[in-house]
Scaffold this active site. Structure first.
Site, mmCIF file in Angstrom:
data_model
loop_
_atom_site.group_PDB
_atom_site.id
_atom_site.type_symbol
_atom_site.label_atom_id
_atom_site.label_comp_id
_atom_site.label_asym_id
_atom_site.label_seq_id
_atom_site.Cartn_x
_atom_site.Cartn_y
_atom_site.Cartn_z
ATOM 1 N N ARG A 173 0.836 -1.208 0.000
ATOM 2 C CA ARG A 173 0.000 0.000 0.000
ATOM 3 C C ARG A 173 0.872 1.259 0.000
ATOM 4 O O ARG A 173 0.501 2.256 -0.634
ATOM 5 C CB ARG A 173 -0.926 -0.004 1.214
ATOM 6 C CG ARG A 173 -1.797 1.244 1.298
ATOM 7 C CD ARG A 173 -2.794 1.178 2.435
ATOM 8 N NE ARG A 173 -3.582 2.400 2.505
ATOM 9 C CZ ARG A 173 -4.616 2.580 3.330
ATOM 10 N NH1 ARG A 173 -4.989 1.621 4.141
ATOM 11 N NH2 ARG A 173 -5.270 3.720 3.345
ATOM 12 N N ASN A 206 -10.510 -4.273 -2.255
ATOM 13 C CA ASN A 206 -10.383 -3.240 -3.284
ATOM 14 C C ASN A 206 -9.382 -3.623 -4.371
ATOM 15 O O ASN A 206 -8.477 -4.416 -4.120
ATOM 16 C CB ASN A 206 -9.935 -1.923 -2.629
ATOM 17 C CG ASN A 206 -11.079 -1.190 -1.971
ATOM 18 O OD1 ASN A 206 -12.157 -1.069 -2.534
ATOM 19 N ND2 ASN A 206 -10.850 -0.722 -0.758
ATOM 20 N N CYS A 236 -19.185 -1.877 -0.546
ATOM 21 C CA CYS A 236 -18.380 -0.720 -0.164
ATOM 22 C C CYS A 236 -19.091 -0.017 0.986
ATOM 23 O O CYS A 236 -20.315 -0.127 1.138
ATOM 24 C CB CYS A 236 -18.216 0.221 -1.359
ATOM 25 S SG CYS A 236 -17.216 1.685 -1.031
ATOM 26 N N HIS A 276 -16.406 3.746 -5.756
ATOM 27 C CA HIS A 276 -15.541 4.898 -5.503
ATOM 28 C C HIS A 276 -15.671 5.978 -6.576
ATOM 29 O O HIS A 276 -14.765 6.783 -6.770
ATOM 30 C CB HIS A 276 -14.073 4.467 -5.341
ATOM 31 C CG HIS A 276 -13.828 3.688 -4.091
ATOM 32 N ND1 HIS A 276 -12.583 3.255 -3.704
ATOM 33 C CD2 HIS A 276 -14.689 3.249 -3.129
ATOM 34 C CE1 HIS A 276 -12.672 2.583 -2.557
ATOM 35 N NE2 HIS A 276 -13.946 2.567 -2.199
ATOM 36 N N TYR A 298 -14.472 10.218 -2.668
ATOM 37 C CA TYR A 298 -13.435 9.833 -3.623
ATOM 38 C C TYR A 298 -13.413 10.749 -4.846
ATOM 39 O O TYR A 298 -12.427 10.772 -5.586
ATOM 40 C CB TYR A 298 -13.634 8.383 -4.077
ATOM 41 C CG TYR A 298 -13.203 7.385 -3.037
ATOM 42 C CD1 TYR A 298 -11.874 6.978 -2.939
ATOM 43 C CD2 TYR A 298 -14.121 6.852 -2.140
ATOM 44 C CE1 TYR A 298 -11.476 6.071 -1.971
ATOM 45 C CE2 TYR A 298 -13.731 5.950 -1.171
ATOM 46 C CZ TYR A 298 -12.405 5.566 -1.083
ATOM 47 O OH TYR A 298 -12.001 4.675 -0.121
#
Length: 419
Positions: free
Chosen positions: A90, A145, A165, A195, A242
């Site tokens: 990440r 995700n 989500c 998103h 987002y």
């Protein structure tokens, strides 16, 4: 019934277990199987999960295993919440794009593509093994995700899957708090892609209160989604938080030069694991609220209860488009309200979207098609194609550089790149 959580060693798992313990008494869970290859971490999280259930007086047993087949055997539903590469991957998802002046985010833009490349093949392998051991009737609920791309991969492979989500339920609870109403009285006109969604109406007992929200709570709403209230008024909709990565890209990039969110989450996880080791801890620590994924446990438990109980209620999920958004291909995956039945989610009709929204949705859908091709078939050129198609990148020089960098830093997770 038996529920299985793949990625059960996550520090977020206690949220799910708490949701099972305290909600939906009609969801008769007898066993929760936590599956994770990190057995040391699994023991810590699993021990705390057992204490949560015992403290709540819930009879479900917790089984810990690194063996997916053992964990999935007999499961009615399997929840996927894995992170291929862990928080270290990440960090690169969030920092590598910044080197090219692009937004650094783990699910949006170049970071989201990197995550898809690592994740889709692993999820498909897991899902196929689940199908062999748990059977065709077991549901797969995906919170991994990028949810839209991963869910589409699962559906195209013929799996009984639904993507989930927490954006919609988070907004629902925010509205409930501001207006002082019960969450179950709220219905969202929520449409788009994972998103990449807009709320165009907020109905409380059938009455649209969005104009009231934009009038009386404009400042708080702007803070909640990170966008000016005037933009929301012009759109006649509330974009998800987002959308700030699209509508305020350069400003967001300028503000991302400090420590990454991944680094902050890593530290939170370290502290949570230390707390979970305490045998006297029998309730969720306050620090867990900073971990992310707000209300996911409630959304997940509600979805599983409705799928297995054929309830027919309406929830916002990621589902195959069909004719829901007519400007998109039928096999696209969209995030919209759907009626949840025992046979699966049935998307509800969506009022036509304005050009200001349809253009961006169609653009990102085209990117997702290319991203899935790259994740399924590999190849540096496919990675480049997806990057060039993404509205947050879209320039040859940046796409060339990012394609090389993403392949290099993720090489250990991409068999085709290591060959």
């Amino acid at each position: 019934m038996k529920l299985t959580i793949v990625g059960g060693g996550s520090t977020y798992t206690p949220e799910l277990v708490s949701g099972i313990a305290h909600q939906y008494a009609d969801l008769d869970v007898e066993e929760i199987a936590l599956v994770d290859p990190d057995t040391e971490r699994l023991e810590v999280v699993g021990g705390f999960a057992r204490r949560l259930l015992d403290h709540a007086g819930h009879p479900a047993k917790v089984r810990l295993t690194a063996d997916l087949e053992a964990g999935a055997d007999g499961a009615a539903a399997v929840l996927l919440q894995l992170r291929v590469g862990g928080q270290a991957a990440r960090v690169t998802d969030e920092t590598v794009p910044l080197e090219c002046g692009c937004v650094g985010q783990e699910t949006t833009g170049a970071g989201g593509l990197a995550k898809a490349l690592r994740t889709v093949p692993v999820v498909l392998d897991l899902a196929e093994r689940v199908r062999r051991i748990a059977g065709e009737k077991a549901w797969i609920v995906d919170f991994t995700n990028p949810v839209g791309i991963v869910t589409r991969a699962l559906l195209e492979a013929g799996h009984r899957a639904v993507g989930l989500c927490n954006v919609a339920i988070t907004f629902e609870r925010w509205v409930a708090g501001k207006l002082g109403v019960a969450p179950e009285t709220i219905a969202l006109d929520h449409a788009g892609l994972n998103h990449l969604t807009w709320v165009r109406a907020v109905r409380v007992d059938g009455v649209d209160v969005l104009p009231r929200l934009l009038s009386e709570h404009a400042g708080e709403l702007a803070e909640h989604v990170g966008l000016p209230a005037e933009v929301m008024r012009r759109l006649g909709a509330v974009p998800s938080y987002y959308l700030k990565y699209y509508y305020r890209h350069d400003a967001i990039v300028a503000g991302q030069r400090g420590p990454s969110r991944a680094e902050a989450v890593s530290e939170i996880e370290h502290q949570l694991l230390e707390l979970y080791r305490d045998p006297s801890l029998v309730a969720k620590p306050a620090l867990l609220e900073q971990r992310g994924g707000a209300y996911y446990s409630e959304a997940a438990v509600r979805l599983v209860a409705s799928l297995l109980g054929d309830k027919g209620d309406v929830q916002v999920v990621n589902v195959r488009n069909g004719a829901t958004l007519p400007f998109l291909p039928a096999d696209a995956v969209v995030e919209v309200p759907a009626r949840i039945t025992g046979a699966g989610p049935v998307p509800l009709p969506v009022a036509p979207l304005p050009p200001a929204i349809t253009g961006l949705v169609a653009h990102v859908t085209a990117y997702e098609n290319l991203a899935l091709e790259a994740a399924l078939h590999g190849g540096r050129d496919r990675v480049f194609d997806a990057l060039l198609a993404h509205p947050l990148i879209g320039q040859i020089d940046q796409a060339e550089t990012l394609a090389d960098r993403l392949v290099t830093v993720n090489r250990d997770f991409l068999p085709w790149a290591a060959a």
